[in-house]
Design an enzyme around this catalytic site. Structure first.
Site, PDB file in Angstrom:
ATOM      1  N   ASP A  20       9.407  -5.030   2.941  1.00  0.00           N
ATOM      2  CA  ASP A  20       9.959  -5.250   1.603  1.00  0.00           C
ATOM      3  C   ASP A  20      11.230  -6.092   1.615  1.00  0.00           C
ATOM      4  O   ASP A  20      12.137  -5.852   2.420  1.00  0.00           O
ATOM      5  CB  ASP A  20      10.233  -3.909   0.921  1.00  0.00           C
ATOM      6  CG  ASP A  20       8.929  -3.244   0.499  1.00  0.00           C
ATOM      7  OD1 ASP A  20       7.950  -3.967   0.246  1.00  0.00           O
ATOM      8  OD2 ASP A  20       8.905  -1.998   0.435  1.00  0.00           O
ATOM      9  N   ARG A  54       8.784   3.374  -7.896  1.00  0.00           N
ATOM     10  CA  ARG A  54       9.286   2.830  -6.647  1.00  0.00           C
ATOM     11  C   ARG A  54      10.799   2.921  -6.637  1.00  0.00           C
ATOM     12  O   ARG A  54      11.451   2.580  -7.634  1.00  0.00           O
ATOM     13  CB  ARG A  54       8.827   1.362  -6.653  1.00  0.00           C
ATOM     14  CG  ARG A  54       9.349   0.479  -5.628  1.00  0.00           C
ATOM     15  CD  ARG A  54       8.444   0.567  -4.400  1.00  0.00           C
ATOM     16  NE  ARG A  54       8.553  -0.649  -3.634  1.00  0.00           N
ATOM     17  CZ  ARG A  54       9.668  -1.040  -3.053  1.00  0.00           C
ATOM     18  NH1 ARG A  54      10.743  -0.307  -3.113  1.00  0.00           N
ATOM     19  NH2 ARG A  54       9.691  -2.180  -2.384  1.00  0.00           N
ATOM     20  N   HIS A 112       3.591  -3.299   5.670  1.00  0.00           N
ATOM     21  CA  HIS A 112       2.568  -2.575   4.911  1.00  0.00           C
ATOM     22  C   HIS A 112       1.790  -3.539   4.037  1.00  0.00           C
ATOM     23  O   HIS A 112       2.256  -4.631   3.706  1.00  0.00           O
ATOM     24  CB  HIS A 112       3.178  -1.447   4.074  1.00  0.00           C
ATOM     25  CG  HIS A 112       4.240  -1.896   3.108  1.00  0.00           C
ATOM     26  ND1 HIS A 112       5.535  -2.167   3.504  1.00  0.00           N
ATOM     27  CD2 HIS A 112       4.197  -2.138   1.774  1.00  0.00           C
ATOM     28  CE1 HIS A 112       6.234  -2.547   2.447  1.00  0.00           C
ATOM     29  NE2 HIS A 112       5.447  -2.545   1.385  1.00  0.00           N
ATOM     30  N   HIS A 147       3.560  -7.042   4.745  1.00  0.00           N
ATOM     31  CA  HIS A 147       4.931  -7.525   4.542  1.00  0.00           C
ATOM     32  C   HIS A 147       5.910  -6.395   4.796  1.00  0.00           C
ATOM     33  O   HIS A 147       5.534  -5.228   4.860  1.00  0.00           O
ATOM     34  CB  HIS A 147       5.102  -8.031   3.105  1.00  0.00           C
ATOM     35  CG  HIS A 147       4.935  -6.946   2.064  1.00  0.00           C
ATOM     36  ND1 HIS A 147       3.691  -6.500   1.663  1.00  0.00           N
ATOM     37  CD2 HIS A 147       5.833  -6.205   1.381  1.00  0.00           C
ATOM     38  CE1 HIS A 147       3.844  -5.541   0.753  1.00  0.00           C
ATOM     39  NE2 HIS A 147       5.146  -5.334   0.581  1.00  0.00           N
TER      40      HIS A 147
END
Ligand code: OGA
Ligand code: MN
Length: 281
Positions: free
Chosen positions: A118, A269, A254, A116
């Protein structure tokens, strides 16, 4: 803790760029991201990110504030759109399989997460993301990227022609996570800085091609997913504690490999929001 042999003084001359040797990805060494960075170092990192799409820095010891500060060199660090329990620094989003008092401390669990880009389920998706490894499992949990620019380039001219003007719907599997309307993006996008075209589809979030029958859409997307994940477009990062990995979501997809539920994995993150709609390729 990370093994740091010499103190780093963050001079431009001590910065080293070491390409992964794979389809994308490079290590930058000789830089301590907890210290201020000069403009030439920041420019060097931005250029390296454009060239290599994914960068990693080993052996970092970062506070939440350090990570947000570093992220700010690439745009505006924002709070992740997914809700998460109270935390001191709001721009830090926890990725973890652990629970505390029966509640998850972070997102994404321990299963595989397929390819995908993000936040592609949003009208203005993420541009750059960064993950900092706090605890990593003994086995599994590697993260893999594919180079969607190289994958686009390698398509047959007839396929490139066929994809021109097509759009695809992107949707998060947790329904409440999505906007109330369907979000679609071009199947081929153009990077706003490099001008390079890339495939902007992935099996995790891309649902169907706008205006195609379900059968034709499934067939075309299946072909593109199989193409973009050929070994020559992939590179896998094996995590070490203290790694900071950042990536550009526009030219890449990723995925996260699964790991045993009995293992511990904690990552921090950060997300850059640059107020961009993906540019039609
Ligand atoms: C993410 C993500 C993968 C990982 O944070 O967007 O996909 O390896 N993480 O945790
Ligand atoms: Mn992701």
């Amino acid at each position: 803790m990370p093994d740091r042999k010499d103190p780093l003084n963050n001079s431009f001359d001590s910065m080293r760029l070491i390409p992964s040797g794979g389809a994308l990805g490079a290590e930058i060494s000789g830089i301590d991201l907890s210290l201020p960075l000069s403009d030439d170092i920041k420019d060097g990192i931005r250029k390296a990110l454009l060239d290599h799409c994914v960068l990693f820095f080993r052996g970092q010891e970062l506070s939440d504030e350090n990570q947000v500060q570093f992220t700010s060199y690439f745009g505006k660090p924002v709070q992740h759109v997914r809700k998460q329990r109270e935390r001191r620094v709001k721009e830090i989003f926890i990725i973890s399989n652990l629970t505390q008092n029966g509640e998850p401390i972070g997102a994404l669990g321990n299963d595989e997460i397929s390819f995908h880009s993000d936040l592609s389920y949003m009208p203005k998706p993420g541009t750059i993301s960064a993950l900092y490894a706090v605890e990593i499992p003994e086995v599994g949990g590697a993260t893999q990227w594919c180079n969607c620019q190289a994958a686009y380039e390698a398509l047959a001219p007839s396929m490139k022609g066929r994809l021109q003007g097509l759009r695809a719907v992107h949707r998060h599997y947790v329904e409440e996570q999505n906007p109330t309307y369907l979000v679609d993006h071009p199947v081929v996008i153009r990077h706003p800085e490099s001008g390079k075209k890339s495939l902007y589809v992935g099996p995790h979030l891309t649902k169907h091609i706008v205006g195609m029958s379900p059968e034709d859409s499934e067939e075309l997307l299946g072909e593109l997913f199989a193409h973009q994940t050929k070994p020559e477009f992939l590179w896998t990062h094996q995590w070490q504690v203290g790694d900071l990995v950042m990536w550009d979501n526009r030219p890449t997809m990723h995925r996260r490999e699964p790991f045993p539920a009995t293992e511990r994995r904690i990552m921090k993150r950060t997300q850059v929001f640059n107020d961009e709609v993906p540019v039609d390729g």
